[in-house]
Design an enzyme around this catalytic site. Structure first.
Site, PDB file in Angstrom:
ATOM      1  N   GLU A 320       9.938 117.244   1.958  1.00  0.00           N
ATOM      2  CA  GLU A 320       9.386 117.272   3.312  1.00  0.00           C
ATOM      3  C   GLU A 320       9.627 118.616   4.008  1.00  0.00           C
ATOM      4  O   GLU A 320      10.341 118.680   5.005  1.00  0.00           O
ATOM      5  CB  GLU A 320      10.032 116.153   4.140  1.00  0.00           C
ATOM      6  N   GLY A 322       9.119 121.538   6.504  1.00  0.00           N
ATOM      7  CA  GLY A 322       8.410 121.789   7.761  1.00  0.00           C
ATOM      8  C   GLY A 322       8.456 123.279   8.037  1.00  0.00           C
ATOM      9  O   GLY A 322       7.482 124.017   7.898  1.00  0.00           O
ATOM     10  N   ARG A 360      15.550 127.976  20.540  1.00  0.00           N
ATOM     11  CA  ARG A 360      16.420 128.001  19.373  1.00  0.00           C
ATOM     12  C   ARG A 360      17.575 128.995  19.502  1.00  0.00           C
ATOM     13  O   ARG A 360      18.667 128.749  19.024  1.00  0.00           O
ATOM     14  CB  ARG A 360      15.616 128.282  18.094  1.00  0.00           C
ATOM     15  N   CYS A 391      15.826 130.941  35.035  1.00  0.00           N
ATOM     16  CA  CYS A 391      17.001 131.122  35.892  1.00  0.00           C
ATOM     17  C   CYS A 391      18.242 130.662  35.167  1.00  0.00           C
ATOM     18  O   CYS A 391      18.828 129.628  35.515  1.00  0.00           O
ATOM     19  CB  CYS A 391      16.811 130.350  37.181  1.00  0.00           C
TER      20      CYS A 391
END
Ligand code: LLP
Length: 463
Positions: A320, A322, A360, A391
Protein backbone atom coordinates in the site's frame (compact mmCIF):
# COMPACT_ATOMS: atom_id res chain seq x y z
CA UNK A 1 19.54 19.70 7.46
CA UNK A 2 20.38 18.37 4.08
CA UNK A 3 23.03 20.75 2.89
CA UNK A 4 24.92 21.44 6.09
CA UNK A 5 26.91 18.29 5.61
CA UNK A 6 28.79 19.64 2.63
CA UNK A 7 32.24 20.54 3.84
CA UNK A 8 33.38 23.08 1.28
CA UNK A 9 32.05 26.13 -0.50
CA UNK A 10 31.71 29.88 -0.19
CA UNK A 11 30.41 31.36 3.03
CA UNK A 12 28.02 34.20 3.45
CA UNK A 13 29.58 36.19 6.25
CA UNK A 14 26.45 38.18 7.04
CA UNK A 15 24.19 35.31 7.85
CA UNK A 16 26.13 32.17 8.64
CA UNK A 17 26.62 31.54 12.33
CA UNK A 18 30.34 31.08 13.02
CA UNK A 19 31.40 27.45 12.82
CA UNK A 20 27.93 26.11 12.14
CA UNK A 21 26.74 25.88 8.62
CA UNK A 22 28.83 25.70 5.53
CA UNK A 23 27.28 26.70 2.28
CA UNK A 24 26.84 24.02 -0.35
CA UNK A 25 29.52 23.25 -2.87
CA UNK A 26 26.91 22.48 -5.50
CA UNK A 27 25.20 24.98 -7.76
CA UNK A 28 22.10 26.38 -6.07
CA UNK A 29 20.41 26.66 -9.47
CA UNK A 30 20.72 22.91 -10.06
CA UNK A 31 17.63 20.77 -9.50
CA UNK A 32 18.47 17.38 -8.07
CA UNK A 33 16.36 14.82 -9.99
CA UNK A 34 16.12 12.79 -6.80
CA UNK A 35 13.81 15.31 -5.17
CA UNK A 36 12.06 16.86 -8.17
CA UNK A 37 9.36 15.36 -10.38
CA UNK A 38 10.62 13.79 -13.61
CA UNK A 39 9.70 16.56 -16.04
CA UNK A 40 11.07 19.44 -13.93
CA UNK A 41 13.88 21.49 -15.41
CA UNK A 42 14.80 25.10 -16.25
CA UNK A 43 14.08 26.88 -19.51
CA UNK A 44 16.55 29.06 -21.42
CA UNK A 45 15.74 31.99 -19.10
CA UNK A 46 16.43 29.91 -16.03
CA UNK A 47 12.77 29.63 -15.01
CA UNK A 48 11.71 26.29 -13.56
CA UNK A 49 9.39 24.36 -15.85
CA UNK A 50 7.30 21.26 -15.29
CA UNK A 51 5.43 19.31 -17.93
CA UNK A 52 6.63 21.94 -20.41
CA UNK A 53 5.10 24.89 -18.52
CA UNK A 54 7.01 27.56 -16.63
CA UNK A 55 6.26 28.33 -13.01
CA UNK A 56 5.87 32.02 -13.84
CA UNK A 57 3.07 31.08 -16.23
CA UNK A 58 1.50 28.80 -13.62
CA UNK A 59 1.71 31.49 -10.93
CA UNK A 60 0.14 34.04 -13.24
CA UNK A 61 -2.71 31.77 -14.19
CA UNK A 62 -3.42 29.95 -10.93
CA UNK A 63 -1.86 32.15 -8.27
CA UNK A 64 0.34 31.12 -5.36
CA UNK A 65 0.67 29.17 -3.24
CA UNK A 66 -0.18 26.20 -5.41
CA UNK A 67 0.65 22.52 -5.41
CA UNK A 68 1.92 21.67 -8.89
CA UNK A 69 1.63 17.99 -9.75
CA UNK A 70 3.40 16.31 -12.66
CA UNK A 71 0.80 13.91 -14.04
CA UNK A 72 3.26 12.02 -16.26
CA UNK A 73 5.49 11.45 -13.23
CA UNK A 74 2.55 10.23 -11.15
CA UNK A 75 1.56 7.78 -13.85
CA UNK A 76 5.17 6.63 -14.31
CA UNK A 77 5.57 5.92 -10.62
CA UNK A 78 2.19 4.19 -10.33
CA UNK A 79 3.05 2.05 -13.37
CA UNK A 80 6.51 1.26 -12.01
CA UNK A 81 4.96 -0.12 -8.82
CA UNK A 82 2.37 -2.05 -10.79
CA UNK A 83 4.96 -3.52 -13.15
CA UNK A 84 7.40 -4.31 -10.36
CA UNK A 85 4.87 -6.42 -8.48
CA UNK A 86 3.42 -8.04 -11.61
CA UNK A 87 0.21 -9.99 -11.87
CA UNK A 88 0.75 -12.16 -8.83
CA UNK A 89 0.53 -9.24 -6.42
CA UNK A 90 -1.62 -6.18 -5.88
CA UNK A 91 -0.66 -2.56 -5.39
CA UNK A 92 -3.13 -0.50 -3.38
CA UNK A 93 -2.33 3.22 -3.54
CA UNK A 94 -2.86 4.72 -0.06
CA UNK A 95 -5.34 7.52 -0.68
CA UNK A 96 -4.51 9.25 2.59
CA UNK A 97 -1.31 10.58 0.99
CA UNK A 98 -3.34 12.57 -1.55
CA UNK A 99 -6.68 11.77 -3.10
CA UNK A 100 -8.74 13.49 -5.75
CA UNK A 101 -10.99 12.24 -8.50
CA UNK A 102 -8.35 12.80 -11.16
CA UNK A 103 -5.89 10.73 -9.14
CA UNK A 104 -8.46 7.94 -8.79
CA UNK A 105 -8.92 7.89 -12.57
CA UNK A 106 -5.16 7.77 -13.19
CA UNK A 107 -4.82 4.87 -10.74
CA UNK A 108 -7.68 3.04 -12.36
CA UNK A 109 -6.15 3.49 -15.81
CA UNK A 110 -2.72 2.37 -14.60
CA UNK A 111 -4.15 -0.81 -13.05
CA UNK A 112 -3.66 0.02 -9.38
CA UNK A 113 -6.07 -0.62 -6.53
CA UNK A 114 -6.94 1.89 -3.83
CA UNK A 115 -6.76 1.94 -0.05
CA UNK A 116 -9.26 4.31 1.60
CA UNK A 117 -9.65 4.99 5.30
CA UNK A 118 -12.79 7.08 5.69
CA UNK A 119 -16.24 7.55 4.23
CA UNK A 120 -14.95 10.67 2.47
CA UNK A 121 -12.13 8.81 0.75
CA UNK A 122 -14.53 6.01 -0.17
CA UNK A 123 -16.97 8.52 -1.66
CA UNK A 124 -14.18 10.12 -3.70
CA UNK A 125 -13.03 6.73 -5.00
CA UNK A 126 -16.50 5.57 -5.97
CA UNK A 127 -17.52 8.88 -7.51
CA UNK A 128 -14.50 8.73 -9.82
CA UNK A 129 -15.37 5.24 -11.00
CA UNK A 130 -12.89 3.05 -9.11
CA UNK A 131 -14.51 -0.41 -9.18
CA UNK A 132 -15.51 -1.26 -5.60
CA UNK A 133 -13.82 -4.65 -5.73
CA UNK A 134 -10.49 -2.83 -6.18
CA UNK A 135 -10.96 -0.82 -2.97
CA UNK A 136 -9.65 -1.75 0.48
CA UNK A 137 -11.32 -0.05 3.43
CA UNK A 138 -9.10 0.72 6.42
CA UNK A 139 -9.39 2.49 9.74
CA UNK A 140 -9.35 1.80 13.45
CA UNK A 141 -12.83 3.18 14.10
CA UNK A 142 -15.00 2.88 11.02
CA UNK A 143 -18.53 3.93 11.86
CA UNK A 144 -21.39 1.49 11.33
CA UNK A 145 -22.63 3.81 8.55
CA UNK A 146 -19.23 3.73 6.83
CA UNK A 147 -19.07 -0.04 7.13
CA UNK A 148 -22.56 -0.39 5.69
CA UNK A 149 -21.71 1.86 2.75
CA UNK A 150 -18.56 -0.10 2.06
CA UNK A 151 -20.29 -3.49 2.26
CA UNK A 152 -23.21 -2.31 0.12
CA UNK A 153 -20.80 -0.89 -2.45
CA UNK A 154 -19.02 -4.25 -2.55
CA UNK A 155 -15.50 -3.21 -1.57
CA UNK A 156 -12.91 -5.88 -2.23
CA UNK A 157 -11.76 -6.02 1.36
CA UNK A 158 -12.31 -4.44 4.74
CA UNK A 159 -9.26 -4.46 6.97
CA UNK A 160 -10.45 -5.33 10.47
CA UNK A 161 -8.72 -3.52 13.29
CA UNK A 162 -10.32 -4.71 16.56
CA UNK A 163 -12.35 -7.50 18.13
CA UNK A 164 -15.41 -5.26 18.18
CA UNK A 165 -15.04 -4.48 14.52
CA UNK A 166 -14.86 -8.18 13.63
CA UNK A 167 -18.33 -8.63 15.10
CA UNK A 168 -19.63 -5.31 13.74
CA UNK A 169 -18.63 -5.99 10.14
CA UNK A 170 -19.86 -9.59 10.30
CA UNK A 171 -23.21 -8.43 11.63
CA UNK A 172 -23.65 -5.69 9.03
CA UNK A 173 -22.62 -7.97 6.16
CA UNK A 174 -24.95 -10.70 7.32
CA UNK A 175 -27.87 -8.31 7.72
CA UNK A 176 -27.29 -7.25 4.11
CA UNK A 177 -27.19 -10.87 3.03
CA UNK A 178 -23.51 -10.63 2.11
CA UNK A 179 -20.24 -12.30 2.98
CA UNK A 180 -17.56 -9.61 3.24
CA UNK A 181 -13.96 -10.34 2.30
CA UNK A 182 -11.74 -9.17 5.16
CA UNK A 183 -8.14 -9.03 6.26
CA UNK A 184 -7.13 -8.79 9.90
CA UNK A 185 -4.63 -6.09 10.74
CA UNK A 186 -2.11 -7.22 13.29
CA UNK A 187 0.81 -5.52 15.02
CA UNK A 188 3.93 -7.60 14.79
CA UNK A 189 5.99 -5.72 17.39
CA UNK A 190 8.05 -3.87 14.78
CA UNK A 191 7.94 -0.18 14.12
CA UNK A 192 10.11 1.19 11.36
CA UNK A 193 10.90 4.78 10.47
CA UNK A 194 13.49 5.95 8.00
CA UNK A 195 16.79 4.22 8.60
CA UNK A 196 16.18 2.28 11.75
CA UNK A 197 13.64 -0.17 13.04
CA UNK A 198 12.82 -1.13 16.57
CA UNK A 199 11.52 -4.55 17.44
CA UNK A 200 10.01 -4.12 20.87
CA UNK A 201 7.06 -2.47 22.51
CA UNK A 202 5.23 -1.25 19.45
CA UNK A 203 2.07 -3.06 20.25
CA UNK A 204 1.52 0.11 22.31
CA UNK A 205 -0.46 1.92 19.60
CA UNK A 206 -4.02 2.27 18.42
CA UNK A 207 -3.80 0.26 15.19
CA UNK A 208 -4.12 -3.46 14.75
CA UNK A 209 -4.41 -6.46 17.02
CA UNK A 210 -1.20 -7.55 18.76
CA UNK A 211 0.41 -10.77 17.70
CA UNK A 212 1.89 -10.93 21.18
CA UNK A 213 -0.04 -12.87 23.77
CA UNK A 214 -2.01 -14.74 21.14
CA UNK A 215 -4.49 -11.91 20.51
CA UNK A 216 -4.12 -11.96 16.72
CA UNK A 217 -4.62 -15.74 16.68
CA UNK A 218 -7.74 -15.29 18.78
CA UNK A 219 -9.04 -12.62 16.37
CA UNK A 220 -8.60 -15.02 13.44
CA UNK A 221 -10.30 -17.80 15.44
CA UNK A 222 -13.34 -15.61 16.02
CA UNK A 223 -13.49 -14.20 12.49
CA UNK A 224 -13.34 -17.66 10.92
CA UNK A 225 -16.47 -18.63 12.83
CA UNK A 226 -18.62 -15.78 11.54
CA UNK A 227 -20.79 -16.37 8.49
CA UNK A 228 -20.72 -12.72 7.42
CA UNK A 229 -16.94 -12.78 6.92
CA UNK A 230 -14.58 -14.40 4.44
CA UNK A 231 -11.13 -14.10 5.97
CA UNK A 232 -8.72 -13.67 3.06
CA UNK A 233 -5.55 -12.68 4.85
CA UNK A 234 -3.42 -10.87 7.37
CA UNK A 235 -2.37 -7.23 7.19
CA UNK A 236 0.67 -5.52 8.68
CA UNK A 237 1.85 -1.91 8.31
CA UNK A 238 5.05 -1.11 10.15
CA UNK A 239 5.71 2.60 9.73
CA UNK A 240 6.59 5.53 7.50
CA UNK A 241 9.45 6.83 5.38
CA UNK A 242 11.32 3.51 5.58
CA UNK A 243 14.51 2.90 3.57
CA UNK A 244 15.73 -0.23 5.27
CA UNK A 245 14.02 -3.51 4.36
CA UNK A 246 14.94 -5.30 7.60
CA UNK A 247 11.76 -4.15 9.35
CA UNK A 248 9.71 -5.78 6.58
CA UNK A 249 11.80 -8.89 6.95
CA UNK A 250 10.88 -9.25 10.61
CA UNK A 251 7.25 -8.37 9.91
CA UNK A 252 6.97 -10.95 7.10
CA UNK A 253 8.59 -13.58 9.30
CA UNK A 254 6.02 -12.97 12.03
CA UNK A 255 3.01 -12.73 9.69
CA UNK A 256 3.99 -16.00 8.01
CA UNK A 257 4.42 -17.52 11.48
CA UNK A 258 0.80 -16.63 12.16
CA UNK A 259 -0.33 -18.09 8.81
CA UNK A 260 1.40 -21.31 9.77
CA UNK A 261 -0.29 -21.39 13.19
CA UNK A 262 -3.64 -20.79 11.47
CA UNK A 263 -2.99 -23.65 9.06
CA UNK A 264 -2.00 -25.94 11.93
CA UNK A 265 -5.01 -25.02 14.06
CA UNK A 266 -7.78 -24.57 11.50
CA UNK A 267 -6.53 -26.43 8.47
CA UNK A 268 -6.86 -23.31 6.30
CA UNK A 269 -4.15 -21.51 4.40
CA UNK A 270 -5.14 -17.85 4.13
CA UNK A 271 -4.47 -16.79 0.55
CA UNK A 272 -3.24 -13.19 1.03
CA UNK A 273 -0.78 -11.11 2.98
CA UNK A 274 -0.61 -7.33 2.93
CA UNK A 275 2.63 -5.70 4.04
CA UNK A 276 1.26 -2.13 4.09
CA UNK A 277 3.03 0.97 2.88
CA UNK A 278 5.68 3.19 4.36
CA UNK A 279 8.41 3.19 1.70
CA UNK A 280 10.56 6.29 1.88
CA UNK A 281 11.18 9.05 -0.67
CA UNK A 282 13.89 11.69 -1.08
CA UNK A 283 12.91 14.94 0.59
CA UNK A 284 16.48 16.22 0.34
CA UNK A 285 19.54 15.15 -1.61
CA UNK A 286 20.71 13.18 1.42
CA UNK A 287 17.90 10.61 1.11
CA UNK A 288 18.39 7.50 -1.02
CA UNK A 289 15.13 5.69 -1.62
CA UNK A 290 14.89 2.31 -3.33
CA UNK A 291 13.28 1.75 -6.67
CA UNK A 292 9.94 -0.14 -6.78
CA UNK A 293 11.50 -3.11 -8.58
CA UNK A 294 14.09 -3.50 -5.80
CA UNK A 295 11.38 -3.29 -3.16
CA UNK A 296 9.16 -5.79 -4.99
CA UNK A 297 12.06 -8.20 -5.40
CA UNK A 298 13.07 -7.93 -1.75
CA UNK A 299 9.53 -8.33 -0.39
CA UNK A 300 8.69 -11.23 -2.70
CA UNK A 301 11.91 -13.01 -1.79
CA UNK A 302 11.35 -12.53 1.92
CA UNK A 303 7.77 -13.84 1.82
CA UNK A 304 8.66 -16.75 -0.48
CA UNK A 305 11.57 -17.79 1.72
CA UNK A 306 9.52 -17.58 4.92
CA UNK A 307 6.67 -19.58 3.36
CA UNK A 308 9.01 -22.26 2.07
CA UNK A 309 10.46 -22.60 5.54
CA UNK A 310 6.94 -22.92 6.97
CA UNK A 311 5.88 -25.26 4.13
CA UNK A 312 3.06 -22.94 3.09
CA UNK A 313 2.04 -22.04 -0.44
CA UNK A 314 3.21 -18.45 -1.04
CA UNK A 315 0.20 -16.18 -0.51
CA UNK A 316 -0.70 -13.35 -2.85
CA UNK A 317 1.16 -10.26 -1.65
CA UNK A 318 -0.26 -6.77 -1.56
CA UNK A 319 1.37 -3.47 -0.67
CA UNK A 320 0.00 0.00 0.00
CA UNK A 321 2.44 2.73 -1.06
CA UNK A 322 1.12 6.27 -0.79
CA UNK A 323 4.05 8.63 -0.32
CA UNK A 324 6.33 6.65 -2.66
CA UNK A 325 3.93 7.23 -5.55
CA UNK A 326 2.60 10.74 -5.07
CA UNK A 327 5.23 12.36 -2.83
CA UNK A 328 7.88 13.18 -5.43
CA UNK A 329 5.36 14.13 -8.13
CA UNK A 330 4.47 17.58 -6.76
CA UNK A 331 6.11 20.74 -5.53
CA UNK A 332 4.60 23.71 -3.76
CA UNK A 333 5.02 27.02 -5.51
CA UNK A 334 5.17 30.06 -3.23
CA UNK A 335 5.80 33.76 -3.74
CA UNK A 336 8.30 35.39 -1.44
CA UNK A 337 6.74 38.22 0.58
CA UNK A 338 9.54 39.36 2.88
CA UNK A 339 13.23 38.63 3.33
CA UNK A 340 14.47 39.37 6.85
CA UNK A 341 18.16 38.86 7.68
CA UNK A 342 18.88 38.34 11.38
CA UNK A 343 22.44 39.32 12.10
CA UNK A 344 24.70 36.39 12.80
CA UNK A 345 21.81 33.93 12.65
CA UNK A 346 20.01 33.35 9.38
CA UNK A 347 17.62 34.99 6.96
CA UNK A 348 13.89 34.43 7.36
CA UNK A 349 12.09 34.16 4.06
CA UNK A 350 8.33 34.53 4.40
CA UNK A 351 6.16 32.93 1.77
CA UNK A 352 2.44 33.25 1.08
CA UNK A 353 1.47 29.85 2.58
CA UNK A 354 2.92 27.88 5.46
CA UNK A 355 1.81 25.34 8.03
CA UNK A 356 -1.72 25.33 6.60
CA UNK A 357 -0.44 23.82 3.33
CA UNK A 358 2.46 21.85 4.82
CA UNK A 359 2.14 20.88 8.46
CA UNK A 360 4.83 18.21 8.22
CA UNK A 361 7.76 20.42 9.22
CA UNK A 362 5.99 21.70 12.32
CA UNK A 363 4.47 18.33 13.19
CA UNK A 364 7.28 15.88 12.45
CA UNK A 365 10.34 18.10 12.17
CA UNK A 366 10.35 16.99 8.53
CA UNK A 367 13.12 18.14 6.23
CA UNK A 368 12.53 19.77 2.87
CA UNK A 369 14.64 21.53 0.31
CA UNK A 370 13.80 24.68 -1.63
CA UNK A 371 14.87 26.37 -4.85
CA UNK A 372 14.54 29.80 -6.36
CA UNK A 373 12.18 28.97 -9.22
CA UNK A 374 11.40 32.14 -11.18
CA UNK A 375 15.03 32.80 -12.17
CA UNK A 376 18.57 31.63 -11.60
CA UNK A 377 21.09 33.57 -9.61
CA UNK A 378 24.86 33.62 -9.14
CA UNK A 379 24.66 35.49 -5.85
CA UNK A 380 26.38 34.08 -2.79
CA UNK A 381 24.35 31.41 -0.97
CA UNK A 382 22.64 32.55 2.21
CA UNK A 383 21.33 30.36 4.98
CA UNK A 384 17.57 30.69 5.14
CA UNK A 385 14.57 29.45 7.01
CA UNK A 386 11.47 29.46 4.85
CA UNK A 387 8.48 30.38 6.99
CA UNK A 388 4.78 30.86 6.37
CA UNK A 389 2.32 33.64 7.09
CA UNK A 390 0.63 32.11 10.12
CA UNK A 391 0.52 33.55 13.61
CA UNK A 392 2.83 31.02 15.11
CA UNK A 393 6.60 30.94 15.37
CA UNK A 394 6.63 27.20 14.61
CA UNK A 395 5.16 27.98 11.20
CA UNK A 396 8.18 26.72 9.30
CA UNK A 397 8.15 25.19 5.82
CA UNK A 398 11.88 24.57 5.32
CA UNK A 399 13.97 24.65 8.47
CA UNK A 400 17.45 25.13 7.04
CA UNK A 401 18.40 25.61 3.43
CA UNK A 402 20.51 27.80 1.22
CA UNK A 403 19.05 30.24 -1.29
CA UNK A 404 20.81 32.89 -3.37
CA UNK A 405 21.70 36.00 -1.35
CA UNK A 406 19.84 38.32 -3.76
CA UNK A 407 16.45 36.68 -3.07
CA UNK A 408 13.79 39.38 -3.02
CA UNK A 409 10.05 39.87 -2.54
CA UNK A 410 8.18 38.76 -5.66
CA UNK A 411 10.55 35.87 -6.41
CA UNK A 412 8.92 32.47 -6.71
CA UNK A 413 10.36 29.62 -4.68
CA UNK A 414 9.42 25.96 -4.99
CA UNK A 415 9.55 23.27 -2.32
CA UNK A 416 9.82 19.80 -3.89
CA UNK A 417 8.40 16.46 -2.73
CA UNK A 418 5.20 17.91 -1.30
CA UNK A 419 2.82 15.55 -3.11
CA UNK A 420 2.13 13.37 -0.07
CA UNK A 421 0.52 14.42 3.20
CA UNK A 422 0.55 18.13 2.40
CA UNK A 423 -2.73 18.88 0.63
CA UNK A 424 -4.31 15.91 2.40
CA UNK A 425 -3.32 17.35 5.80
CA UNK A 426 -3.93 20.99 4.90
CA UNK A 427 -5.99 23.15 7.23
CA UNK A 428 -7.68 26.53 7.37
CA UNK A 429 -5.63 27.76 10.31
CA UNK A 430 -5.93 31.54 10.54
CA UNK A 431 -8.65 31.20 7.90
CA UNK A 432 -5.99 30.87 5.27
CA UNK A 433 -7.40 29.35 2.11
CA UNK A 434 -6.15 25.95 1.01
CA UNK A 435 -4.18 26.09 -2.26
CA UNK A 436 -5.24 24.41 -5.48
CA UNK A 437 -3.65 21.34 -6.97
CA UNK A 438 -2.69 22.05 -10.54
CA UNK A 439 -1.84 19.03 -12.69
CA UNK A 440 0.48 19.54 -15.64
CA UNK A 441 1.12 17.24 -18.54
CA UNK A 442 2.52 17.69 -22.05
CA UNK A 443 2.41 21.47 -21.98
CA UNK A 444 -1.11 21.70 -20.56
CA UNK A 445 -2.16 22.56 -17.02
CA UNK A 446 -5.48 22.01 -15.33
CA UNK A 447 -6.82 22.48 -11.85
CA UNK A 448 -7.73 19.14 -10.28
CA UNK A 449 -8.55 20.57 -6.85
CA UNK A 450 -9.49 24.23 -6.95
CA UNK A 451 -8.29 26.91 -4.57
CA UNK A 452 -10.53 27.43 -1.60
CA UNK A 453 -12.34 30.76 -1.52
CA UNK A 454 -13.52 32.99 1.30
CA UNK A 455 -16.99 32.05 0.13
CA UNK A 456 -16.19 28.39 0.86
CA UNK A 457 -15.15 29.35 4.37
CA UNK A 458 -18.18 31.50 5.02
CA UNK A 459 -20.54 28.89 3.64
CA UNK A 460 -19.62 26.56 6.50
CA UNK A 461 -20.01 29.32 9.06
CA UNK A 462 -23.78 29.33 9.44
CA UNK A 463 -23.88 32.04 12.06
N1 LLP B 1 -1.22 1.53 4.64
C1 LLP B 1 -1.58 1.83 5.90
C2 LLP B 1 -2.37 0.86 6.65
C3 LLP B 1 -1.19 3.05 6.46
O1 LLP B 1 -1.54 3.33 7.72
C4 LLP B 1 -0.44 3.96 5.71
C5 LLP B 1 -0.04 5.24 6.26
C6 LLP B 1 -0.11 3.61 4.39
C7 LLP B 1 -0.50 2.38 3.89
C8 LLP B 1 0.66 4.51 3.48
O2 LLP B 1 1.92 4.83 3.95
P1 LLP B 1 2.97 5.60 2.99
O3 LLP B 1 3.41 4.62 1.93
O4 LLP B 1 2.28 6.78 2.41
O5 LLP B 1 4.07 6.00 3.91
N2 LLP B 1 1.09 11.92 7.89
C9 LLP B 1 2.33 11.17 7.98
C10 LLP B 1 2.20 9.77 7.44
C11 LLP B 1 1.10 8.98 8.11
C12 LLP B 1 0.98 7.63 7.49
C13 LLP B 1 -0.19 6.91 8.01
N3 LLP B 1 -0.39 5.65 7.41
C14 LLP B 1 3.41 11.95 7.22
O6 LLP B 1 3.13 13.01 6.71
O7 LLP B 1 4.56 11.52 7.17
Amino acid sequence: MSRSAHPAGPRHADVLPEGHYTAPAEDLNALDPKVWAHTVGRDADGVVTVGGISVTQLAEEYGTPAYVLDEADFRDRARAWRTAFGNDADVFYAGKAFLSRAVVRWLHEEGLNLDVCSGGELATALSAGMPAERIAFHGNNKSPEEIERAVRAGVGRIVLDSFQEIVRVAHIAQSLGKRQRVQIRITVGVEAHTHEFIATAHEDQKFGIPLAGGQAAEAVRRALQLDGLEVIGIHSHIGSQIFDMSGFEVAAHRVVGLLKDIRDEHGVELPEIDLGGGLGIAYTSDDDPREPHEIAKALTEIVTRECEAARLATPRISVEPGRAIVGPTAFTLYEVGTVKPLDGLRTYVSVDGGMSDNIRTALYDAEYSVALASRTSDAEPMLVRVVGKHCESGDIVVKDAFLPGDLAPGDLVAVPATGAYCRSMASNYNHVLRPPVVAVRDGAARVIVRRETEEDLLRLDVG
